[in-house]
Write a protein that holds these residues in place. Structure first.
Motif, PDB file in Angstrom:
ATOM      1  N   ASN A   1       0.971  -1.328   0.141  1.00  0.00           N
ATOM      2  CA  ASN A   1       0.094   0.079   0.096  1.00  0.00           C
ATOM      3  C   ASN A   1       0.818   1.268  -0.121  1.00  0.00           C
ATOM      4  OD1 ASN A   1      -2.336  -1.512   0.220  1.00  0.00           O
ATOM      5  ND2 ASN A   1      -2.617  -1.439   2.056  1.00  0.00           N
ATOM      6  N   HIS A   2       2.143   1.210   0.161  1.00  0.00           N
ATOM      7  CA  HIS A   2       2.985   2.405   0.018  1.00  0.00           C
ATOM      8  C   HIS A   2       3.883   2.445  -1.249  1.00  0.00           C
ATOM      9  CE1 HIS A   2       1.983   2.853   4.242  1.00  0.00           C
ATOM     10  NE2 HIS A   2       2.188   1.479   4.558  1.00  0.00           N
ATOM     11  N   HIS A   3       3.381   1.584  -2.176  1.00  0.00           N
ATOM     12  CA  HIS A   3       3.929   1.679  -3.551  1.00  0.00           C
ATOM     13  C   HIS A   3       5.374   1.019  -3.650  1.00  0.00           C
ATOM     14  CE1 HIS A   3       0.762   4.159  -4.441  1.00  0.00           C
ATOM     15  NE2 HIS A   3       1.181   4.908  -3.495  1.00  0.00           N
ATOM     16  N   MET A   4       5.919   0.354  -2.601  1.00  0.00           N
ATOM     17  CA  MET A   4       6.961  -0.610  -2.671  1.00  0.00           C
ATOM     18  C   MET A   4       6.499  -1.871  -3.497  1.00  0.00           C
ATOM     19  SD  MET A   4       9.137  -2.435   0.251  1.00  0.00           S
ATOM     20  CE  MET A   4      10.258  -3.931  -0.497  1.00  0.00           C
ATOM     21  N   SER A   5       7.513  -2.283  -4.352  1.00  0.00           N
ATOM     22  CA  SER A   5       7.189  -3.473  -5.196  1.00  0.00           C
ATOM     23  C   SER A   5       8.109  -4.437  -5.492  1.00  0.00           C
ATOM     24  CB  SER A   5       6.650  -2.957  -6.604  1.00  0.00           C
ATOM     25  OG  SER A   5       7.752  -2.330  -7.474  1.00  0.00           O
ATOM     26  N   VAL A   6       7.908  -5.748  -5.531  1.00  0.00           N
ATOM     27  CA  VAL A   6       8.945  -6.745  -5.692  1.00  0.00           C
ATOM     28  C   VAL A   6       8.502  -7.425  -6.894  1.00  0.00           C
ATOM     29  CG1 VAL A   6      10.060  -8.769  -4.982  1.00  0.00           C
ATOM     30  CG2 VAL A   6       9.744  -6.878  -3.340  1.00  0.00           C
ATOM     31  N   THR A   7       9.251  -7.664  -8.056  1.00  0.00           N
ATOM     32  CA  THR A   7       8.982  -8.533  -9.283  1.00  0.00           C
ATOM     33  C   THR A   7       9.510  -9.904  -9.288  1.00  0.00           C
ATOM     34  OG1 THR A   7       8.451  -6.719 -10.532  1.00  0.00           O
ATOM     35  CG2 THR A   7       8.835  -8.335 -11.692  1.00  0.00           C
ATOM     36  N   ILE A   8       9.058 -10.692  -9.537  1.00  0.00           N
ATOM     37  CA  ILE A   8       9.296 -12.190  -9.461  1.00  0.00           C
ATOM     38  C   ILE A   8       9.163 -13.072 -10.747  1.00  0.00           C
ATOM     39  CG2 ILE A   8       9.439 -14.450  -8.235  1.00  0.00           C
ATOM     40  CD1 ILE A   8       8.247 -12.398  -5.870  1.00  0.00           C
ATOM     41  N   MET A   9      10.220 -13.836 -11.449  1.00  0.00           N
ATOM     42  CA  MET A   9       9.763 -14.398 -12.753  1.00  0.00           C
ATOM     43  C   MET A   9       9.912 -15.894 -12.298  1.00  0.00           C
ATOM     44  SD  MET A   9      12.855 -13.931 -15.363  1.00  0.00           S
ATOM     45  CE  MET A   9      14.449 -15.021 -15.046  1.00  0.00           C
ATOM     46  N   ASP A  10       8.881 -16.687 -13.367  1.00  0.00           N
ATOM     47  CA  ASP A  10       9.054 -17.947 -12.902  1.00  0.00           C
ATOM     48  C   ASP A  10      10.431 -18.728 -13.187  1.00  0.00           C
ATOM     49  OD1 ASP A  10       8.343 -17.728 -15.497  1.00  0.00           O
ATOM     50  OD2 ASP A  10       6.487 -18.970 -15.665  1.00  0.00           O
ATOM     51  N   TRP A  11      10.825 -18.451 -14.130  1.00  0.00           N
ATOM     52  CA  TRP A  11      12.216 -19.139 -14.578  1.00  0.00           C
ATOM     53  C   TRP A  11      13.021 -18.775 -13.321  1.00  0.00           C
ATOM     54  CZ3 TRP A  11      13.479 -21.967 -18.810  1.00  0.00           C
ATOM     55  CH2 TRP A  11      12.674 -22.249 -19.709  1.00  0.00           C
ATOM     56  N   GLY A  12      13.453 -19.724 -12.890  1.00  0.00           N
ATOM     57  CA  GLY A  12      14.464 -19.720 -11.545  1.00  0.00           C
ATOM     58  C   GLY A  12      13.988 -18.763 -10.363  1.00  0.00           C
ATOM     59  N   ALA A  13      12.564 -19.098 -10.254  1.00  0.00           N
ATOM     60  CA  ALA A  13      11.888 -18.170  -9.132  1.00  0.00           C
ATOM     61  C   ALA A  13      12.648 -17.105  -8.696  1.00  0.00           C
ATOM     62  CB  ALA A  13      11.850 -19.342  -8.008  1.00  0.00           C
ATOM     63  N   THR A  14      13.088 -16.152  -9.862  1.00  0.00           N
ATOM     64  CA  THR A  14      13.987 -14.867  -9.777  1.00  0.00           C
ATOM     65  C   THR A  14      13.451 -13.663  -9.220  1.00  0.00           C
ATOM     66  OG1 THR A  14      15.526 -16.341 -11.363  1.00  0.00           O
ATOM     67  CG2 THR A  14      15.797 -13.738 -11.029  1.00  0.00           C
ATOM     68  N   VAL A  15      14.086 -13.077  -8.400  1.00  0.00           N
ATOM     69  CA  VAL A  15      13.510 -11.530  -8.135  1.00  0.00           C
ATOM     70  C   VAL A  15      14.243 -10.811  -9.059  1.00  0.00           C
ATOM     71  CG1 VAL A  15      13.456  -9.783  -6.138  1.00  0.00           C
ATOM     72  CG2 VAL A  15      13.490 -12.711  -5.589  1.00  0.00           C
ATOM     73  N   THR A  16      13.585 -10.194  -9.876  1.00  0.00           N
ATOM     74  CA  THR A  16      14.282  -9.210 -11.112  1.00  0.00           C
ATOM     75  C   THR A  16      14.001  -7.957 -10.758  1.00  0.00           C
ATOM     76  OG1 THR A  16      11.858  -8.864 -12.103  1.00  0.00           O
ATOM     77  CG2 THR A  16      13.433 -10.999 -12.980  1.00  0.00           C
ATOM     78  N   ALA A  17      13.451  -7.312  -9.722  1.00  0.00           N
ATOM     79  CA  ALA A  17      13.364  -5.887  -9.287  1.00  0.00           C
ATOM     80  C   ALA A  17      12.738  -5.814  -7.835  1.00  0.00           C
ATOM     81  CB  ALA A  17      12.635  -5.056 -10.321  1.00  0.00           C
ATOM     82  N   ILE A  18      13.391  -5.052  -7.087  1.00  0.00           N
ATOM     83  CA  ILE A  18      12.831  -4.552  -5.723  1.00  0.00           C
ATOM     84  C   ILE A  18      12.756  -3.068  -5.861  1.00  0.00           C
ATOM     85  CG2 ILE A  18      13.081  -4.454  -3.124  1.00  0.00           C
ATOM     86  CD1 ILE A  18      14.546  -7.230  -3.406  1.00  0.00           C
ATOM     87  N   LYS A  19      11.792  -2.312  -5.732  1.00  0.00           N
ATOM     88  CA  LYS A  19      11.546  -0.859  -5.978  1.00  0.00           C
ATOM     89  C   LYS A  19      11.342  -0.313  -4.499  1.00  0.00           C
ATOM     90  CE  LYS A  19      10.904  -0.834 -10.959  1.00  0.00           C
ATOM     91  NZ  LYS A  19      10.137  -0.353 -12.107  1.00  0.00           N
ATOM     92  N   THR A  20      12.059   0.687  -4.224  1.00  0.00           N
ATOM     93  CA  THR A  20      11.693   1.273  -2.991  1.00  0.00           C
ATOM     94  C   THR A  20      12.040   2.780  -3.007  1.00  0.00           C
ATOM     95  OG1 THR A  20      13.906   1.203  -1.995  1.00  0.00           O
ATOM     96  CG2 THR A  20      12.623  -0.711  -1.480  1.00  0.00           C
ATOM     97  N   HIS A  21      11.464   3.446  -1.986  1.00  0.00           N
ATOM     98  CA  HIS A  21      11.870   4.968  -2.142  1.00  0.00           C
ATOM     99  C   HIS A  21      13.341   5.596  -1.703  1.00  0.00           C
ATOM    100  CE1 HIS A  21      10.213   4.800   1.789  1.00  0.00           C
ATOM    101  NE2 HIS A  21      10.562   6.010   2.120  1.00  0.00           N
ATOM    102  N   ASP A  22      13.468   6.949  -2.145  1.00  0.00           N
ATOM    103  CA  ASP A  22      14.687   7.497  -1.525  1.00  0.00           C
ATOM    104  C   ASP A  22      14.233   8.658  -0.701  1.00  0.00           C
ATOM    105  OD1 ASP A  22      13.804   9.465  -3.224  1.00  0.00           O
ATOM    106  OD2 ASP A  22      15.372   9.453  -4.625  1.00  0.00           O
ATOM    107  N   LYS A  23      15.065   9.276  -0.249  1.00  0.00           N
ATOM    108  CA  LYS A  23      14.690  10.369   0.777  1.00  0.00           C
ATOM    109  C   LYS A  23      13.610  11.408   0.183  1.00  0.00           C
ATOM    110  CE  LYS A  23      18.863  13.383  -0.006  1.00  0.00           C
ATOM    111  NZ  LYS A  23      19.154  12.615  -1.252  1.00  0.00           N
ATOM    112  N   ASP A  24      13.760  11.388  -1.363  1.00  0.00           N
ATOM    113  CA  ASP A  24      12.699  12.340  -1.875  1.00  0.00           C
ATOM    114  C   ASP A  24      11.450  11.670  -2.293  1.00  0.00           C
ATOM    115  OD1 ASP A  24      14.489  14.670  -1.747  1.00  0.00           O
ATOM    116  OD2 ASP A  24      15.621  13.670  -3.472  1.00  0.00           O
ATOM    117  N   GLY A  25      11.424  10.542  -1.925  1.00  0.00           N
ATOM    118  CA  GLY A  25      10.166   9.736  -2.344  1.00  0.00           C
ATOM    119  C   GLY A  25      10.212   9.200  -3.695  1.00  0.00           C
ATOM    120  N   GLU A  26      11.317   9.247  -4.204  1.00  0.00           N
ATOM    121  CA  GLU A  26      11.437   8.468  -5.666  1.00  0.00           C
ATOM    122  C   GLU A  26      11.670   7.364  -5.571  1.00  0.00           C
ATOM    123  OE1 GLU A  26      11.005  10.238  -8.595  1.00  0.00           O
ATOM    124  OE2 GLU A  26      10.402  12.087  -7.411  1.00  0.00           O
ATOM    125  N   PHE A  27      10.948   6.280  -6.487  1.00  0.00           N
ATOM    126  CA  PHE A  27      11.198   5.065  -6.570  1.00  0.00           C
ATOM    127  C   PHE A  27      12.035   4.389  -7.353  1.00  0.00           C
ATOM    128  CE2 PHE A  27       7.403   5.556  -4.165  1.00  0.00           C
ATOM    129  CZ  PHE A  27       7.298   4.294  -3.033  1.00  0.00           C
TER     130      PHE A  27
END
Length: 339
Positions: free
Chosen positions: A19-45
């Motif tokens: 609900n705070h717009h943090m996200s994690v992307t996982i693909m099925d090949w290799g059960a691989t985490v391809t991205a983790i998006k979090t915010h910086d001090k200015d709110g940019e993800f």
């Protein structure tokens, strides 16, 4: 809380969003985490792990970025256990479970999705057959990926086999908390709650010795900039650290410029830290078209120490028939400038 799905070139992607717009992307090949998006001090993800721009490149180049590694992470010296000849894919040794097939680059089955008001997640499964890569036992490996509203991302790996076998899984994400693949990790700050590290020989094989970190470049017991320490270690960090059992975070990584921080707690006994020193490949296009460069990311791989079958003090990675074993790691993401 939501899960966004899309498919491209036969690869399925699942993005967990809180609900705070943090996200994690996982693909099925290799059960691989391809991205983790979090915010910086200015709110940019931004994405804080290294990942290929094209999903097919994970399979083509087999470089383990964000991948699930199993049955056994790290090296098994001489690729032999209890009379079983294991796949030799690192000289005469077995590395990351072998490559016939390499589980990190095979398709996993999505068993189910999880969604409540406080968390979203996936349950993925892979079955590795008796004799694959020389390991005994048909093993079912279940991977749980769960993101909650506090910014905690939890990965659990459970193995269950019909014969006694080896199980020591991990995730191989490379972190760069700046969110900028033009910035090296040298000025990011690492803290590890540890007293001992795993000494390696010139071939990168554990010697069996666990020296104290005191007075060495491996001393990260207090917050320490990574770059100056790596400069004192030939070929950089590729070492395991024995984690102290403590209610406090066992590992902390932070970037003072962006304010991003991740802490780690695990029921594994160690973490293997790799600085990707001398890791360069101009074929790779990662994080928006950037070439892979030395010290662009830091991997934090919770696991038992590599080659544990040859060193009793490293811990037990043998699992008994029909007795499931679970390794769980929680990554807590935050920003040091948030009030």
């Amino acid at each position: 809380m939501k899960i966004i799905e899309h498919q491209a070139n036969g690869i399925n992607y699942y993005t967990l969003v809180n609900n705070h717009h943090m996200s994690v992307t996982i693909m099925d090949w290799g059960a691989t985490v391809t991205a983790i998006k979090t915010h910086d001090k200015d709110g940019e993800f931004a994405n804080v792990i290294l990942g290929f721009d094209n999903g097919e490149d994970y399979i083509t180049y087999q470089s383990f970025f964000g991948a699930t590694i199993a049955r056994v992470a790290g090296v098994l010296k001489n690729a032999r256990w209890r009379g079983y000849d294991l796949t030799q894919n690192f000289g005469e040794h077995n590395l990351n479970g072998g490559n016939m097939p390499q589980i990190a680059f095979e398709p996993w089955f999505l068993e189910r999705k999880l969604q409540t008001s406080e968390q979203v997640g996936l349950v993925m499964q892979y079955i590795t057959l008796d004799g694959e890569n020389g390991f005994p036992g048909t093993m079912t490996i279940t991977a749980n990926f769960i993101l909650d509203n506090t910014g905690k991302f939890t990965i659990s790996y459970t193995g269950k086999s019909d014969k006694a076998t080896l199980f020591n899984p991990t995730n191989h994400a490379y972190f760069n908390l700046s969110g900028d693949a033009d910035r090296l990790i040298d000025h990011q700050v690492l803290k590890i709650n540890t007293d001992e590290y795993c000494a390696l020989n010139k071939h990168g094989i554990p010697t069996g010795k666990l020296p104290w970190v005191t007075g060495t470049p491996f001393d990260f017991r207090e917050r320490t900039e990574i770059g100056p320490q790596i400069a004192q270690i030939k070929d950089g960090l590729h070492h395991g650290f024995v984690l102290n059992q403590t209610p406090h975070p066992q590992v902390e990584l932070l970037d003072r410029v962006s304010g991003r921080k991740v802490t780690l707690r695990t029921n594994a006994k160690a973490v293997v830290v790799s600085s990707a020193t001398n890791y360069r490949d101009d074929r790779y296009r990662i994080n928006g078209g950037k070439p892979m460069r030395s010290q662009l990311g830091l991997s934090l791989q919770p696991q038992m120490l590599p080659d544990a079958i040859h060193h009793k003090e490293f811990g037990n990675i043998i699992i008994e028939p029909n007795v499931p074993v679970t390794y769980q790691t929680a990554y807590q993401f935050s920003n040091i400038y948030d009030v």
